[in-house]
Motif scaffolding. Structure first.
Motif, short mmCIF file in Angstrom:
data_model
loop_
_atom_site.label_atom_id
_atom_site.label_comp_id
_atom_site.label_asym_id
_atom_site.label_seq_id
_atom_site.Cartn_x
_atom_site.Cartn_y
_atom_site.Cartn_z
N GLY A 171 0.80 -1.22 0.00
CA GLY A 171 0.00 0.00 0.00
C GLY A 171 0.83 1.26 0.00
N ARG A 172 2.10 1.18 0.35
CA ARG A 172 2.99 2.34 0.38
C ARG A 172 4.30 1.97 -0.30
NH1 ARG A 172 3.29 5.72 5.92
NH2 ARG A 172 1.06 5.76 5.47
N CYS A 173 4.20 1.45 -1.48
CA CYS A 173 5.39 1.06 -2.23
C CYS A 173 6.25 2.27 -2.59
CB CYS A 173 4.96 0.31 -3.50
SG CYS A 173 6.33 -0.33 -4.49
N VAL A 174 5.60 3.36 -2.98
CA VAL A 174 6.29 4.63 -3.25
C VAL A 174 5.71 5.67 -2.31
CG1 VAL A 174 6.65 6.47 -4.94
CG2 VAL A 174 6.80 4.07 -5.65
N GLN A 211 4.39 -1.65 -8.48
CA GLN A 211 3.58 -2.83 -8.14
C GLN A 211 3.10 -2.69 -6.71
OE1 GLN A 211 5.88 -6.34 -9.14
NE2 GLN A 211 6.11 -5.72 -11.28
N GLY A 212 2.16 -1.80 -6.52
CA GLY A 212 1.65 -1.45 -5.21
C GLY A 212 1.06 -0.06 -5.27
N GLY A 213 1.00 0.60 -4.11
CA GLY A 213 0.40 1.92 -4.02
C GLY A 213 1.43 3.04 -3.95
N VAL A 214 0.95 4.25 -4.29
CA VAL A 214 1.75 5.48 -4.20
C VAL A 214 1.06 6.39 -3.21
CG1 VAL A 214 2.62 7.49 -5.43
CG2 VAL A 214 2.54 5.26 -6.59
N VAL A 215 1.81 6.89 -2.22
CA VAL A 215 1.28 7.84 -1.25
C VAL A 215 2.03 9.16 -1.40
CG1 VAL A 215 0.92 8.36 1.19
CG2 VAL A 215 0.67 6.01 0.36
N VAL A 216 1.28 10.25 -1.59
CA VAL A 216 1.86 11.59 -1.72
C VAL A 216 1.22 12.47 -0.67
CG1 VAL A 216 2.28 13.56 -3.23
CG2 VAL A 216 2.11 11.25 -4.21
N CYS A 217 2.02 13.13 0.17
CA CYS A 217 1.45 13.96 1.22
C CYS A 217 2.33 15.16 1.51
CB CYS A 217 1.23 13.15 2.49
SG CYS A 217 2.72 12.45 3.20
N SER A 232 -0.23 -0.57 -10.09
CA SER A 232 -1.18 -1.67 -10.04
C SER A 232 -1.01 -2.54 -8.80
CB SER A 232 -1.04 -2.55 -11.29
OG SER A 232 0.25 -3.15 -11.33
N LYS A 233 -2.10 -3.22 -8.43
CA LYS A 233 -2.12 -4.35 -7.50
C LYS A 233 -1.74 -4.00 -6.06
CE LYS A 233 -1.34 -7.72 -11.17
NZ LYS A 233 -0.50 -8.83 -11.69
N SER A 234 -2.19 -2.83 -5.59
CA SER A 234 -2.09 -2.55 -4.16
C SER A 234 -3.27 -3.21 -3.44
CB SER A 234 -2.13 -1.05 -3.91
OG SER A 234 -2.33 -0.77 -2.54
N ARG A 235 -3.04 -3.63 -2.20
CA ARG A 235 -4.14 -4.18 -1.41
C ARG A 235 -5.12 -3.08 -0.99
NH1 ARG A 235 -1.56 -7.85 3.23
NH2 ARG A 235 -3.78 -8.17 3.63
N ASP A 252 -1.35 10.57 -18.08
CA ASP A 252 -0.95 9.57 -19.09
C ASP A 252 -0.52 8.26 -18.44
OD1 ASP A 252 -1.34 11.48 -21.19
OD2 ASP A 252 0.60 12.35 -20.72
N SER A 253 -1.14 7.90 -17.33
CA SER A 253 -0.74 6.72 -16.59
C SER A 253 -1.89 5.71 -16.50
CB SER A 253 -0.27 7.10 -15.18
OG SER A 253 0.88 7.93 -15.23
N VAL A 254 -1.55 4.50 -16.05
CA VAL A 254 -2.54 3.45 -15.82
C VAL A 254 -2.60 3.18 -14.31
CG1 VAL A 254 -3.15 1.03 -16.22
CG2 VAL A 254 -2.15 2.40 -18.08
N VAL A 255 -3.81 3.24 -13.75
CA VAL A 255 -4.04 2.93 -12.33
C VAL A 255 -5.07 1.81 -12.30
CG1 VAL A 255 -4.72 3.83 -10.08
CG2 VAL A 255 -3.56 5.34 -11.72
N ALA A 256 -4.65 0.60 -11.97
CA ALA A 256 -5.52 -0.55 -12.19
C ALA A 256 -5.33 -1.64 -11.14
CB ALA A 256 -5.26 -1.13 -13.58
N ASN A 257 -6.41 -2.39 -10.92
CA ASN A 257 -6.38 -3.63 -10.13
C ASN A 257 -5.98 -3.40 -8.67
OD1 ASN A 257 -7.01 -5.69 -12.27
ND2 ASN A 257 -5.17 -4.75 -13.17
N HIS A 258 -6.60 -2.41 -8.03
CA HIS A 258 -6.32 -2.14 -6.63
C HIS A 258 -7.47 -2.62 -5.74
CE1 HIS A 258 -2.71 0.09 -7.57
NE2 HIS A 258 -3.38 0.70 -8.53
N GLY A 259 -7.14 -2.94 -4.48
CA GLY A 259 -8.11 -3.52 -3.58
C GLY A 259 -9.16 -2.57 -3.08
N ARG A 260 -8.93 -1.25 -3.20
CA ARG A 260 -9.93 -0.26 -2.80
C ARG A 260 -10.12 0.74 -3.95
NH1 ARG A 260 -11.75 -0.69 2.08
NH2 ARG A 260 -12.42 1.48 2.24
N HIS A 261 -9.87 2.02 -3.72
CA HIS A 261 -10.04 3.01 -4.78
C HIS A 261 -8.81 3.04 -5.69
CE1 HIS A 261 -13.40 4.37 -2.37
NE2 HIS A 261 -12.60 4.67 -1.35
N GLY A 262 -9.04 3.40 -6.94
CA GLY A 262 -7.90 3.64 -7.81
C GLY A 262 -7.10 4.83 -7.33
N ILE A 263 -7.80 5.97 -7.12
CA ILE A 263 -7.17 7.20 -6.63
C ILE A 263 -8.01 7.74 -5.48
CG2 ILE A 263 -6.41 9.53 -7.22
CD1 ILE A 263 -6.25 8.58 -10.15
#
Length: 314
Positions: A175-178, A193-199, A213-216, A232-243
């Motif tokens: 969930g916090r790969c980046v 291959q996971g989630g991106v968190v920006v804060c 892709s493929k975050s829980r 211009d990106s792909v956000v796909a196959n996540h366990g909750r919201h895409g964004i």
């Protein structure tokens, strides 16, 4: 073919001459333009369309130092640290990464450019434990060098990373790969291959042509007043919201493919109505509940990890 960078061989399109033969443009103009072109863009455009330019010429114009992994050092972090030896104040060095799997958590502490060589699926950074594969936090402010008179200070807030795959060995860290908490990092043509968190209010990264892709949990979590750009990106196959967008963040989400996420393509938690023009030209497909969900009076924030929440301030 192969292209020489110093004594190193970098896979490229063909053997290009080392451009003393220049095009019919003023040399000063060409140099000013090329400083805005990333190494990946240079190889994709300039080098294949104009034989007057070589990669050696490009790196000589734009970078104080070039480090190749694993030729010069075995890890990306040590390569980034090597750039500080010889990089001028607020300048950038270049790290070229050959195909392989690098078991480490990359910390961006220099205003550098990291470029993976070859297919991005073959250049892999895999975080080994309870760590994110990529963390960009800067060193406290780009104005610090001028204010304190530190002539050799490089903050790491204006780095660029291109053509690399990031993943976590620990499934619970996907969930916090980046994790981006400061600065204006550019993430270009990367696989996450996971989630991106920006804060953070001082955080304004640009994610372009990435495949996330493929975050829980959520695919991209934009929170705490950040000003990210995702395009211009792909956000796909996540366990909750895409964004997921909350805590008064003001991102720009444009021309993305957002598909096959379990709940919503984009979930916006705001106490005031956002500028919907900032969410234009996206393609939605097969998201579980909705394409875009807007909750104007929700004071509870969903975290990237399932099952956790905190109070949202009104």
């Amino acid at each position: 073919g192969a292209q020489a960078v110093g004594r190193h061989l970098v896979p490229a399109m063909a053997s290009l001459p080392c451009a003393d033969a220049r095009p019919g443009l003023p040399r000063e103009l060409v140099m000013k333009v090329c400083c805005w072109v990333s190494p990946g863009e240079f190889l994709h455009t300039w080098a294949v369309t104009c034989t007057q330019f070589s990669l050696q010429w490009y790196t000589d114009q734009n970078y104080d130092r070039v480090v190749v992994v694993p030729d010069d050092t075995g890890s990306l972090n040590s390569a980034i640290n090597m750039l500080s030896r010889g990089v001028h104040a607020m300048g950038r060095g270049l790290v070229l990464i050959r195909p392989g799997v690098y078991s480490e958590s990359v910390r961006i502490t220099q205003n550098c450019h990291l470029l993976g060589l070859g297919p991005r699926e073959k250049v892999v950074v895999e975080a080994p434990g309870w760590e994110s594969a990529l963390v960009s936090a800067g060193l406290g402010g780009t104005m610090a060098p001028a204010f304190f008179g530190w002539s050799s200070f490089s903050s790491g807030e204006d780095a660029c990373i291109e053509n690399i795959t990031f993943r976590c060995r620990n499934e619970l860290m996907k969930g916090r790969c980046v994790y981006l908490v400061m600065g204006r990092l550019q993430l270009i043509r990367c696989n996450v291959q996971g989630g991106v968190v920006v804060c953070g209010s001082g955080t304004a990264p640009c994610l372009k042509e990435c495949h996330i892709s493929k975050s829980r949990g959520n695919g991209v979590h934009l929170t705490d007043h950040c000003r990210a750009v995702l395009r211009d990106s792909v956000v796909a196959n996540h366990g909750r919201h895409g964004i997921l967008i909350d805590r008064q963040s003001c991102p720009e989400v444009v021309q993305n493919s957002i598909c096959k996420n379990a709940i919503c393509g984009i979930q916006i938690f705001r106490t005031s109505e956002p500028d919907m023009d900032a969410f234009r030209d996206n393609c939605f497909e097969d998201n579980g509940e909705a394409e875009i969900s807007f909750s104007p009076h929700v004071f509870q924030r969903e975290d990237s990890d399932p099952g956790s929440s905190v109070e949202e301030e009104p």
